[in-house]
Design a protein around this motif. Structure first.
Motif, mmCIF file in Angstrom:
data_model
loop_
_atom_site.group_PDB
_atom_site.id
_atom_site.type_symbol
_atom_site.label_atom_id
_atom_site.label_comp_id
_atom_site.label_asym_id
_atom_site.label_seq_id
_atom_site.Cartn_x
_atom_site.Cartn_y
_atom_site.Cartn_z
ATOM 1 N N PHE A 91 -0.941 7.410 -5.738
ATOM 2 C CA PHE A 91 -2.135 8.221 -5.497
ATOM 3 C C PHE A 91 -1.782 9.695 -5.328
ATOM 4 N N VAL A 92 -0.793 9.998 -4.467
ATOM 5 C CA VAL A 92 -0.441 11.407 -4.277
ATOM 6 C C VAL A 92 0.178 11.995 -5.538
ATOM 7 N N ALA B 150 5.753 14.845 -1.170
ATOM 8 C CA ALA B 150 4.533 14.104 -0.835
ATOM 9 C C ALA B 150 4.776 12.602 -0.884
ATOM 10 N N ARG B 151 5.515 12.146 -1.881
ATOM 11 C CA ARG B 151 5.803 10.717 -2.004
ATOM 12 C C ARG B 151 6.611 10.202 -0.806
ATOM 13 N N LEU B 152 7.623 10.944 -0.414
ATOM 14 C CA LEU B 152 8.437 10.535 0.737
ATOM 15 C C LEU B 152 7.611 10.501 2.021
ATOM 16 N N SER C 81 4.775 7.801 2.042
ATOM 17 C CA SER C 81 5.355 6.469 2.141
ATOM 18 C C SER C 81 5.702 6.133 3.587
ATOM 19 N N ASP C 82 6.303 7.082 4.297
ATOM 20 C CA ASP C 82 6.671 6.840 5.689
ATOM 21 C C ASP C 82 5.457 6.753 6.608
ATOM 22 N N THR D 167 0.820 -1.211 0.000
ATOM 23 C CA THR D 167 0.000 0.000 0.000
ATOM 24 C C THR D 167 0.857 1.265 0.000
ATOM 25 N N ALA D 168 2.072 1.216 0.489
ATOM 26 C CA ALA D 168 2.947 2.387 0.436
ATOM 27 C C ALA D 168 3.165 2.810 -1.018
ATOM 28 N N ARG D 169 3.388 1.848 -1.884
ATOM 29 C CA ARG D 169 3.555 2.163 -3.318
ATOM 30 C C ARG D 169 2.273 2.741 -3.893
#
Length: 138
Positions: free
Chosen positions: A23-24, A40-42, A45-46, A16-18
């Protein structure tokens, strides 16, 4: 402050992190806010990884609100009993315990908010705010 809202609900699973990163990315491309994509991706993801690792829930929700001057992202889970907190890393390069500190450093603002259903505490959300002016200086 109003804005355009986007929501993704997905299993609380490592993959789901991917999905949250995609999504973002898609949301920010559609909103013409490309400068915020990497931050936003970083951050998402965290925050998603923290839910997957620490919350005891079958699913999580990523909510984005795109406004004129900022983008607000919140990752919600329905486990009110486990409050996220910054931890010390468990070793150099391990990545453990650094997620919330990284989110705090990369975002304009961040925090944790309880989620209520009437008088019942039903969960929490970790949120972060991104602004394009800050993205240019990171």
């Amino acid at each position: 402050m109003k804005g355009d809202r986007y929501t993704l609900t997905a299993p609380a699973a490592p993959a789901t992190a991917r999905l949250a990163r995609e999504f973002v990315t898609a949301t920010l491309v559609a909103a013409e806010r490309r400068l915020l994509i990497e931050l936003a991706r970083l951050c998402v993801s965290d925050t998603v990884a923290n839910v997957v690792r620490h919350a005891r829930v079958p699913e999580l929700t990523v909510e984005m609100t795109v406004r004129t001057d900022n983008v607000l992202v919140a990752v919600r889970d329905n486990d009110p009993g486990r409050l996220p907190w910054p931890r010390q890393g468990t070793g150099e390069g391990s990545g453990d315990g650094r997620g919330l500190a990284l989110v705090r450093r990369l975002s304009h603002a961040s925090g944790v908010t309880w989620v209520w259903d009437g008088l019942d505490l039903v969960g929490k959300q970790v949120w972060f705010e991104l602004r394009e002016c800050a993205a240019l200086t990171v």
